[in-house]
Design a protein around this motif. Sequence first.
Motif, PDB file in Angstrom:
ATOM      1  N   SER A  45      36.472  32.940  27.190  1.00 37.54           N
ATOM      2  CA  SER A  45      35.570  34.015  27.597  1.00 37.54           C
ATOM      3  C   SER A  45      35.849  35.290  26.809  1.00 37.54           C
ATOM      4  O   SER A  45      36.983  35.542  26.387  1.00 37.54           O
ATOM      5  CB  SER A  45      35.721  34.321  29.088  1.00 37.54           C
ATOM      6  N   TYR A  46      34.795  36.114  26.689  1.00 33.78           N
ATOM      7  CA  TYR A  46      34.867  37.319  25.869  1.00 33.78           C
ATOM      8  C   TYR A  46      33.788  38.272  26.360  1.00 33.78           C
ATOM      9  O   TYR A  46      32.739  37.838  26.828  1.00 33.78           O
ATOM     10  CB  TYR A  46      34.599  36.919  24.415  1.00 33.78           C
ATOM     11  N   ARG A  47      34.006  39.561  26.273  1.00 32.32           N
ATOM     12  CA  ARG A  47      33.016  40.501  26.791  1.00 32.32           C
ATOM     13  C   ARG A  47      31.851  40.699  25.828  1.00 32.32           C
ATOM     14  O   ARG A  47      31.975  40.492  24.616  1.00 32.32           O
ATOM     15  CB  ARG A  47      33.658  41.855  27.087  1.00 32.32           C
ATOM     16  N   SER A  48      30.732  41.134  26.357  1.00 30.39           N
ATOM     17  CA  SER A  48      29.567  41.470  25.549  1.00 30.39           C
ATOM     18  C   SER A  48      29.662  42.923  25.084  1.00 30.39           C
ATOM     19  O   SER A  48      30.387  43.725  25.681  1.00 30.39           O
ATOM     20  CB  SER A  48      28.284  41.269  26.363  1.00 30.39           C
TER      21      SER A  48
ATOM     22  N   THR B 255      34.293  38.670  17.541  1.00 28.99           N
ATOM     23  CA  THR B 255      33.665  37.493  18.149  1.00 28.99           C
ATOM     24  C   THR B 255      33.616  36.350  17.146  1.00 28.99           C
ATOM     25  O   THR B 255      33.973  35.201  17.467  1.00 28.99           O
ATOM     26  CB  THR B 255      32.239  37.825  18.623  1.00 28.99           C
TER      27      THR B 255
ATOM     28  N   GLN C  84      30.237  34.350  26.805  1.00 28.01           N
ATOM     29  CA  GLN C  84      30.257  35.809  26.781  1.00 28.01           C
ATOM     30  C   GLN C  84      29.950  36.337  28.173  1.00 28.01           C
ATOM     31  O   GLN C  84      28.993  35.902  28.814  1.00 28.01           O
ATOM     32  CB  GLN C  84      29.269  36.359  25.749  1.00 28.01           C
TER      33      GLN C  84
END
Length: 293
Positions: free
Chosen positions: A31-34, A47, A68
Amino acid sequence: MTRSWLRSSLQLLWLVLMTLSPVYAEDLVVSYRSPESDNDRRLDYTTDLLRLALDKTVSSHGGYRFEQQDRMNKVRNIRVAKSNMHPNFFAVLSFDEAFAKEGLDYVRFPLHLGVVGYRVCFVAPAARAAVAKIDGVAELKKFSIGQGVGWQDVNVLRNNGFEVAEVPSYESLFGMLSKDRFDLLCRGINDVAGEMQAHPELVLDHSFMLSYPMPQFLYTHKDNQAARQRVELGLKRAYADGSLLNLFKLHFRQSIEAVEPLRRRVLKLSNAAVTGIDFDFKKYDFDLNEFSR
């Protein structure tokens, strides 16, 4: 040929194949933030870099799924990473020893190869004439600098004697600068080209460049060691085979060349936080001469 013999033969074949090929569990979820806004391009490189690291480990670790999450500023980004509320959530953060005490661990690889520590500054309308005349750090300290809430640069600048205005929203920084709410907005030389395009009303100073060590790393909750180790291995593989450097140049050549760093006066500041880093991050520093014209 009996059914039992056929079943036994198939089971034996399956066992043989498993000894010849890696055995994987289900795909790893990462998972990764927008981005904070439609104009926020700061996460494009990291990213892509995270995907590259995971791609480099598919043959040894199996597949992955990339998710995301919502838009969030730096403060919420850190809070989400500490909560471990999303599977293998990674946050891009500058080094801080306090993170280890708060349940985070980091990938031992500097994502931006040292260039984030070179800062050039947008200047507020009322300060442009005066800023153009400065010739050292002492004179620069007369001007206030805007930064985002939670940015590690806030500590660096204050520890070096600067007045810093913290702003919770990334986009608000540009509007506040244009209205003379503070004098300078200093940005990494890797980010500034896109920000110049998004905010053509702003003026970038071309006389000086700040320099201080500011490596950024992928942080995740300490319980996500399998994912952390996989990403670290993938980044090192990508660096070794040249694909990481190719990605770096694809994203940042235009920005670094646009600010002409080698033509600027370099004003050096200190960053005591980096003394806690437990590996030689500077060996990955990118040579700015590669982008000289």
